[in-house]
Design a protein around this motif. Structure first.
Motif, PDB file in Angstrom:
ATOM      1  N   GLU A 103       0.861  -1.183   0.000  1.00  0.00           N
ATOM      2  CA  GLU A 103       0.000   0.000   0.000  1.00  0.00           C
ATOM      3  C   GLU A 103       0.891   1.223   0.000  1.00  0.00           C
ATOM      4  O   GLU A 103       1.849   1.301   0.786  1.00  0.00           O
ATOM      5  CB  GLU A 103      -0.922  -0.007   1.223  1.00  0.00           C
ATOM      6  CG  GLU A 103      -1.945  -1.153   1.179  1.00  0.00           C
ATOM      7  CD  GLU A 103      -2.798  -1.211   2.432  1.00  0.00           C
ATOM      8  OE1 GLU A 103      -3.980  -0.853   2.341  1.00  0.00           O
ATOM      9  OE2 GLU A 103      -2.271  -1.616   3.488  1.00  0.00           O
ATOM     10  N   ASN A 104       0.615   2.161  -0.919  1.00  0.00           N
ATOM     11  CA  ASN A 104       1.450   3.355  -1.093  1.00  0.00           C
ATOM     12  C   ASN A 104       2.902   2.980  -1.366  1.00  0.00           C
ATOM     13  O   ASN A 104       3.833   3.647  -0.906  1.00  0.00           O
ATOM     14  CB  ASN A 104       1.366   4.255   0.141  1.00  0.00           C
ATOM     15  CG  ASN A 104      -0.041   4.763   0.390  1.00  0.00           C
ATOM     16  OD1 ASN A 104      -0.747   5.133  -0.550  1.00  0.00           O
ATOM     17  ND2 ASN A 104      -0.468   4.760   1.649  1.00  0.00           N
ATOM     18  N   GLY A 105       3.098   1.895  -2.104  1.00  0.00           N
ATOM     19  CA  GLY A 105       4.436   1.492  -2.506  1.00  0.00           C
ATOM     20  C   GLY A 105       5.242   0.769  -1.445  1.00  0.00           C
ATOM     21  O   GLY A 105       6.402   0.434  -1.673  1.00  0.00           O
ATOM     22  N   LYS A 106       4.648   0.511  -0.275  1.00  0.00           N
ATOM     23  CA  LYS A 106       5.384  -0.132   0.810  1.00  0.00           C
ATOM     24  C   LYS A 106       4.673  -1.415   1.246  1.00  0.00           C
ATOM     25  O   LYS A 106       3.443  -1.507   1.192  1.00  0.00           O
ATOM     26  CB  LYS A 106       5.505   0.817   2.005  1.00  0.00           C
ATOM     27  CG  LYS A 106       6.291   2.086   1.703  1.00  0.00           C
ATOM     28  CD  LYS A 106       6.355   2.975   2.938  1.00  0.00           C
ATOM     29  CE  LYS A 106       7.130   4.256   2.637  1.00  0.00           C
ATOM     30  NZ  LYS A 106       7.195   5.146   3.839  1.00  0.00           N
ATOM     31  N   ILE A 166      -6.315   3.586 -14.300  1.00  0.00           N
ATOM     32  CA  ILE A 166      -4.971   3.111 -13.932  1.00  0.00           C
ATOM     33  C   ILE A 166      -3.883   4.160 -14.113  1.00  0.00           C
ATOM     34  O   ILE A 166      -2.713   3.860 -13.972  1.00  0.00           O
ATOM     35  CB  ILE A 166      -4.592   1.842 -14.732  1.00  0.00           C
ATOM     36  CG1 ILE A 166      -4.462   2.166 -16.226  1.00  0.00           C
ATOM     37  CG2 ILE A 166      -5.595   0.735 -14.510  1.00  0.00           C
ATOM     38  CD1 ILE A 166      -3.902   1.017 -17.035  1.00  0.00           C
ATOM     39  N   ASN A 167      -4.234   5.413 -14.444  1.00  0.00           N
ATOM     40  CA  ASN A 167      -3.195   6.461 -14.492  1.00  0.00           C
ATOM     41  C   ASN A 167      -2.853   6.998 -13.142  1.00  0.00           C
ATOM     42  O   ASN A 167      -2.338   8.078 -13.078  1.00  0.00           O
ATOM     43  CB  ASN A 167      -3.538   7.727 -15.291  1.00  0.00           C
ATOM     44  CG  ASN A 167      -4.540   7.572 -16.218  1.00  0.00           C
ATOM     45  OD1 ASN A 167      -4.664   6.507 -16.458  1.00  0.00           O
ATOM     46  ND2 ASN A 167      -5.182   8.492 -16.751  1.00  0.00           N
ATOM     47  N   LYS A 168      -3.216   6.340 -12.085  1.00  0.00           N
ATOM     48  CA  LYS A 168      -2.854   6.748 -10.725  1.00  0.00           C
ATOM     49  C   LYS A 168      -2.330   5.534  -9.968  1.00  0.00           C
ATOM     50  O   LYS A 168      -2.305   4.434 -10.507  1.00  0.00           O
ATOM     51  CB  LYS A 168      -4.081   7.332  -9.998  1.00  0.00           C
ATOM     52  CG  LYS A 168      -5.290   6.426  -9.980  1.00  0.00           C
ATOM     53  CD  LYS A 168      -6.463   7.121  -9.326  1.00  0.00           C
ATOM     54  CE  LYS A 168      -7.687   6.221  -9.241  1.00  0.00           C
ATOM     55  NZ  LYS A 168      -8.212   5.834 -10.547  1.00  0.00           N
ATOM     56  N   ASN A 169      -1.856   5.810  -8.756  1.00  0.00           N
ATOM     57  CA  ASN A 169      -1.307   4.711  -7.969  1.00  0.00           C
ATOM     58  C   ASN A 169      -2.401   3.718  -7.562  1.00  0.00           C
ATOM     59  O   ASN A 169      -3.548   4.098  -7.325  1.00  0.00           O
ATOM     60  CB  ASN A 169      -0.627   5.242  -6.710  1.00  0.00           C
ATOM     61  CG  ASN A 169       0.610   6.057  -7.032  1.00  0.00           C
ATOM     62  OD1 ASN A 169       1.266   5.818  -8.037  1.00  0.00           O
ATOM     63  ND2 ASN A 169       0.915   7.048  -6.194  1.00  0.00           N
ATOM     64  N   ALA A 170      -2.010   2.490  -7.465  1.00  0.00           N
ATOM     65  CA  ALA A 170      -2.949   1.454  -7.037  1.00  0.00           C
ATOM     66  C   ALA A 170      -3.310   1.641  -5.568  1.00  0.00           C
ATOM     67  O   ALA A 170      -2.470   2.045  -4.752  1.00  0.00           O
ATOM     68  CB  ALA A 170      -2.337   0.069  -7.256  1.00  0.00           C
ATOM     69  N   GLU A 171      -4.572   1.375  -5.235  1.00  0.00           N
ATOM     70  CA  GLU A 171      -5.000   1.422  -3.840  1.00  0.00           C
ATOM     71  C   GLU A 171      -4.305   0.330  -3.024  1.00  0.00           C
ATOM     72  O   GLU A 171      -3.968   0.524  -1.850  1.00  0.00           O
ATOM     73  CB  GLU A 171      -6.515   1.218  -3.752  1.00  0.00           C
ATOM     74  CG  GLU A 171      -7.344   2.274  -4.426  1.00  0.00           C
ATOM     75  CD  GLU A 171      -7.447   3.537  -3.582  1.00  0.00           C
ATOM     76  OE1 GLU A 171      -7.582   3.407  -2.353  1.00  0.00           O
ATOM     77  OE2 GLU A 171      -7.383   4.629  -4.162  1.00  0.00           O
TER      78      GLU A 171
END
Length: 301
Positions: free
Chosen positions: A206-209, A239-244
């Motif tokens: 989540e949030n890249g972590k 999908i042009n934004k970060n994944a939840e």
């Protein structure tokens, strides 16, 4: 008019209708007896191994099912890059049914513009199958009066045939009918369908972590199902934004399944799921509800 006269008129009307009914029945019986029976398969068995694409088209939509080595994928013709695995068992059953030799009855050599077969109007259902550098087309029209048979015509000839309704269950362009309905697609691993004990570890990002790591999973995760294939514009907008959230499923055979969940920009309370296998070109899309998304979090966290 007396009661007796009314009774005579009523009896006469009933008798007239009965005669019409019996006449039509006898006429149809004579028609059936004069039909030319032909033993043939709808798809030639010799072309079976060469078939690489199936196309199903009706009044509402068209779908494409394409062979990808040892599995099949389903997509819409206008956006083939937005795809998901097909249900291999249904494709196998379809091909087995259509390559089976069956009785067909030729009922007309020519198709007139005003026929009642339903083969010249917008209700016709089309199946195309492509093999090598060629294709064949089957056109399915109306059912007969008894609703036990259906009219059929080849795309190459004008002869009209009648067959029983055994194939009717396959006359659909519903993408959900042909697709693998599992949330985690089951048709992609060489070893066969995924089982809960194939998953050695689940990493949650989540949030890249990494926010969670679980060394096993429950079968409940594999029991969940998706809500269908999104349209290209739904995918592009979402999908042009970060994944939840992102899940990485590490398997015992060292394969990696990655699931990325994007909140939909076009439909509230839903998510676009992008699924990939081993960082290859096996990238697939599906839609899920917020209920399914919350259920996933409940299982893995």
């Amino acid at each position: 008019m007396t009661i007796k006269q009314k009774d005579i008129i009523l009896v006469s009307a009933i008798t007239f209708l009965l005669i019409l009914y019996l006449t039509s029945f006898l006429k149809d019986k004579n028609h059936i007896e004069k039909r030319e029976e032909i033993k043939s398969a709808l798809i030639n068995q010799k072309n079976l191994q060469s078939i690489n694409t199936l196309e199903f088209t009706d009044t509402s939509e068209s779908i494409i099912i394409s062979r990808e080595k040892d599995y099949w994928i389903v997509s819409r013709p206008e956006n083939p890059e937005i795809k998901m695995p097909a249900d291999t068992s249904k494709i196998k059953n379809f091909l087995n049914e259509f390559t089976k030799v069956r009785s067909m009855y030729k009922i007309s050599d020519n198709l007139s513009k005003n026929d009642s077969f339903g083969l010249t109007d917008s209700s016709v259902f089309s199946i195309r199958y492509y093999y090598n550098d060629s294709f064949e087309e089957l056109l399915f029209g109306n059912q007969d009066f008894s609703l036990n048979s259906r009219y059929l015509m080849s795309g190459r000839k004008t002869s009209v045939y009648e067959i029983n309704n055994e194939v009717d269950k396959y006359l659909t362009s519903s993408l959900n009918f042909w697709a693998d309905g599992s949330l985690i697609f089951q048709e992609l691993l060489p070893e066969g369908k995924l089982k809960a004990d194939d998953i050695q570890r689940i990493l949650v990002y989540e949030n890249g972590k990494v926010t969670s790591s679980k060394n096993s999973t429950e079968a409940r995760l594999l029991d969940l199902r998706h809500g269908g294939l999104p349209y290209a514009w739904e995918v592009t907008d979402s999908i042009n934004k970060n994944a939840e959230m992102e899940l990485r499923l590490e398997l015992g055979n060292r394969s990696l399944i990655k699931l990325e969940f994007f909140a939909s920009d076009t439909e509230e309370q839903s998510f676009i799921l992008r699924q990939s296998i081993d960082s290859t070109d096996k990238i697939f899309y599906s839609k899920i509800s917020r209920w399914t998304y919350n259920k996933i979090r409940e299982i893995i966290l």
